[in-house]
Design a protein around this motif. Structure first.
Motif, short mmCIF file in Angstrom:
data_model
loop_
_atom_site.label_atom_id
_atom_site.label_comp_id
_atom_site.label_asym_id
_atom_site.label_seq_id
_atom_site.Cartn_x
_atom_site.Cartn_y
_atom_site.Cartn_z
N ASP A 155 5.10 7.39 -1.15
CA ASP A 155 5.88 6.46 -0.33
C ASP A 155 4.98 5.31 0.09
O ASP A 155 3.76 5.41 -0.01
N LEU A 156 5.61 4.26 0.56
CA LEU A 156 4.84 3.17 1.14
C LEU A 156 4.23 3.61 2.45
O LEU A 156 4.77 4.47 3.14
N VAL A 157 3.08 3.02 2.79
CA VAL A 157 2.45 3.31 4.07
C VAL A 157 2.98 2.31 5.09
O VAL A 157 3.04 1.12 4.81
N GLU A 158 3.35 2.81 6.26
CA GLU A 158 3.78 1.88 7.30
C GLU A 158 2.55 1.32 8.00
O GLU A 158 1.55 2.01 8.17
N LEU A 208 0.84 -1.20 0.00
CA LEU A 208 0.00 0.00 0.00
C LEU A 208 0.87 1.24 0.00
O LEU A 208 1.79 1.36 0.81
N PHE A 262 5.58 -4.46 5.07
CA PHE A 262 4.63 -3.55 4.44
C PHE A 262 3.51 -4.32 3.78
O PHE A 262 3.40 -4.39 2.56
N PHE A 313 -0.67 -5.46 3.74
CA PHE A 313 -2.01 -5.03 4.13
C PHE A 313 -3.05 -6.01 3.59
O PHE A 313 -2.83 -6.64 2.57
#
Lengths: 241, 241
Positions: free
Chosen positions: A59-62, A24, B20, B22
């Motif tokens: 950016d990637l979501v943490e 994500l 990372f 989801f």
DNA sequence: ATTATTAGTGTTTCATATGCAATATAAGAT
DNA sequence: ATCTTATATTGCATATGAAACACTAATAAT
């Protein structure tokens, strides 16, 4: 590992962490306005894939960050700006949108009113630049699609909501406002009619300040009165330009 | 395993498939219109979590399915309906929105014009019902938030786009259209002016058919002429009610 | 003082929106 | 036949808004 496991949301029988798993990310379309032109903030990538291509900031979501937090971080890391108007506008999740795997991206647009700062080049970007939306380079991934949708959303929104003010400094003149809207919507307004209309809306607070050091009659400064707008909105008023 | 691995989108150094990661789902706010009331399709859950609670219809996205496909499947599985108007409106991704882990959900709303079918109860739902949006039960997860945002989006959209027609059967009378818009927008129109206005838009195709078996003058039936609308839209026309 | 320049204000005209009233029409019910 | 009901259309007076354009005001530069 924060991934849900043995997770039966519906009638699937496959554990989520083995199969139902996605990357994500957040992508931000950052709009700015300068001298009559609508610009967007792009970075030139310095890593694969799409090394050398221009791209939206993102950016990637943490896993422990909310989407809004992540979006704010993306913007803050690159520009240093906080408390900027941001709005989620679409989520892009085509199976093949990312060459390295399934990554779904939530797209935000943000409107910044001051372009007087140095965009911070990160370790993965050669440079960052404000680029006129009518003169776009080739973009990485599906960022061109995202950007177009962002522009469309913005143009649509500014007609019905007083979002455009976010692109101006807090104090602005009526002419500046008019020129902004002309750039956004792509057509001209009659000066006196524009002023009459916007002032009769009662959402601008006139200040006792004027533009200084101009070789002509100085223009009065105004502020957008958000509180007033919220009240009027509840009473049924709707912004239209 | 389709998860991207060793995936360095930005300056992160943690492989995506370890961290990372989801869960991704689709939730659908399905609107219907019947006898002057706007309704939404809800199911009563038969599984944990939130066993017994009412919920929006939804499902996990499979890794090889595009979001639109997944959304269409959700709707088709429950109602059997295909080719229904659907629109993505927001993505909800709060860290704590799902008790079993991090699941981000992309929300769609859809408008169905015929409520004359049996919603198919699935293995995870006791029942499915059309419920008036002004009389909602307590909902599972953050579905109340999602539903509210969906209603807001719908109400906003029908004012500027001819989306409302999707809630009516293909052939409808002008009074039916008027009553629908009154229900959607929450205020009354003057009958003769409403008719004049909508007909002058030239987006309705009058038919040579009439409502049958009514004890008064039968009303003429109309169809929404989408092709015509698209052409007019390109020429600068914009729908407003 | 004069001029150039942009800020800002009226004013007139024209088109459209709105609210309301009146009337004709077509069907079933009595 | 007449009544009832709801469709459908027309007219009109008024309010509102858009468009075009002419005018005045205030400042710096000359």
């Amino acid at each position: 590992m924060k991934t849900p496991s043995s997770y039966f949301l519906s009638d699937h029988t496959i554990p989520l962490n083995d199969y139902f798993v996605f990357g994500l990310s957040i992508d931000c379309v950052v709009f700015g306005y300068h001298e009559g032109e609508i610009k967007v903030l792009l970075v030139q990538r310095d890593v694969e894939p799409f090394n050398g291509h221009w791209a939206l900031i993102g950016d990637l979501v943490e896993p422990d960050k909310n989407l809004e937090e992540a979006a704010n971080n993306v913007l803050e890391n690159l520009t240093g700006l906080k408390n900027i108007y941001m709005k989620q506008f679409f989520t892009f999740g085509s199976v093949d949108r990312h060459p390295l795997g399934r990554v779904v991206t939530v797209a935000y647009f943000s409107l910044v009113n001051s372009m007087n700062y140095q965009p911070i080049a990160s370790s993965w970007a050669k440079s960052a630049e404000w680029i006129n939306i009518n003169n776009l380079p080739e973009l990485a991934f599906d960022h061109y699609t995202i950007l177009c949708k962002g522009i469309e959303t913005l143009k649509n929104e500014v007609r019905h909501k007083p979002t455009g003010f976010e692109l101006l400094p807090k104090k602005f003149t009526l002419l500046e406002l008019q020129l902004l809207y002309e750039a956004l919507l792509g057509y001209k307004f009659d000066k006196s009619n524009f002023r009459k209309k916007i002032q009769e809306m009662n959402i601008l607070r006139p200040l006792n300040e004027f533009k200084l050091n101009v070789s002509h009659r100085p223009a009065k400064l105004f502020e957008f009165d958000e509180k007033r707008y919220r009240t009027l909105e509840k009473e049924g008023f709707s912004f239209e330009l």
